[in-house]
Enzyme design. Sequence first.
Site, PDB file in Angstrom:
ATOM      1  N   HIS A 336       0.852  -1.185   0.000  1.00  0.00           N
ATOM      2  CA  HIS A 336       0.000   0.000   0.000  1.00  0.00           C
ATOM      3  C   HIS A 336       0.885   1.231   0.000  1.00  0.00           C
ATOM      4  O   HIS A 336       2.000   1.215   0.529  1.00  0.00           O
ATOM      5  CB  HIS A 336      -0.924  -0.002   1.229  1.00  0.00           C
ATOM      6  N   ASP A 395      -8.089  -4.505  -0.272  1.00  0.00           N
ATOM      7  CA  ASP A 395      -8.520  -5.164  -1.510  1.00  0.00           C
ATOM      8  C   ASP A 395      -8.190  -6.650  -1.519  1.00  0.00           C
ATOM      9  O   ASP A 395      -8.776  -7.413  -2.286  1.00  0.00           O
ATOM     10  CB  ASP A 395      -7.858  -4.498  -2.721  1.00  0.00           C
TER      11      ASP A 395
END
Length: 460
Positions: A336, A395
């Site tokens: 991320h 996700d």
Amino acid sequence: MNGKNIIDYTAITPEIEKYSELCMGNCRIQPELYIKHKVNRGLRDLNGKGVLTGLTEISEIVSKKIVDGEEVPCPGHLYYRGYDVERLVDGFINDNRFGFEEVVYLLLFGELPTEDQLNEFNGVLSSYRRLPGSFVRDIIMKAPTKDMMNSLARSVLTLYSYDEKAEDTSIPNVLRQCLQLIARFPSLSVYGYHSYNYYLNGCNSFFIHEPRPELSTAENILYMLRIDGKYTPLEAKVLDAALVLHAEHGGGNNSTFTVHVVSSSGTDTYSAIAAALGSLKGPKHGGANIKVAMMFDDMKQSVKDWTDEEEVRNYLRKLLHKEAFDNAGLIYGMGHAVYSQSDPRAKVFKGFVEKLSAEKGREDEFALYLLVERLAPEVIAEERRIYKGVCANVDFYSGFVYRMLGIPDELFTPLFATSRIAGWSAHRIEELINSNKIIRPAYKSVSPMREYTDMENRID
């Protein structure tokens, strides 16, 4: 009509090929120039940290702490208006209530509602859920498309024509518009999918369930999506948690920053939200959960024993070496831009995923996800020599959850938008209240100066 007279306007002609070569030859900027001129490409510095471009009270992401005067990574935390999201979700679970509407209230108005305030707010949202008369027939059904984000954006822009005060940017009017869009996004998304599935995808049935006023947003999505309108309590709670965790993520994410930029120009709400949808549609932003689900589809076909750690490791190595799945060299769902040790949203979501996988009898798949989450950071560190922490992001699990809920892949990103419009709305209002200047960053020209010659001198 004679088929020979039909023009294919999508064809790449020799002229377009030639023009493309001109673009690629004359529009490429040398990478070293970005370093020479100290350009924060992507609004990030050379260390990958985002450049400060604004202030917000809506949410905060914490992924580092100060130790001995230096920033060091720490477990990630996400705060909505100062409240830790993990604590909020725990509160919703403990009280056995749906939380998305409460989070929308918090993000928009800056405080958690009382029971009476929440009941009143739910009544307002419920009154706004119904679409204008004939909208489904005239707008959604008459021009179905395979891309639900385009369908959603078109519907948002068309709602401008149904609003007599579309250009009014006063806060009461913008708030009214935002609440209507928040309430209508589930219907716009689901009806768009039903139209596509019937007219373009060969489905034999077409049905439209009107949203029910007594149901939460999560319940209504499942009710409208399924032909029998049925769902289990756990299914609704898991979807509600997904909406809560995706509702907001700081002002610097691409789609939310788009809302700030576009809103600063003074444009209308429908244009600002449509611009955000265009941003979220991009696979680098909102489409990652689809990629994760597809990657696992390939993995389950390629790996014979899902419990064999070395076999899974080998598959992950192939991903990084561009030898598996889409050959992009990525393990989707890992890493991320902000979090390095842990993404709090993934941490919270994992508990819901475990319960839902048990209800659906898919524990073996959940075990594979857990194994990949554990092994992937090790493989990435070995193969890429990256020593900064790499963790699973939200996700990583969301696509698996949506699949278990029977949500089609085409609705993964619209579902993200259905949640994130809460944050977009809060940021649009914050921008309108606090700024009177258009956002205009600087770009430095590195093009050489040239003398103009008239056409006569350019003709051979």
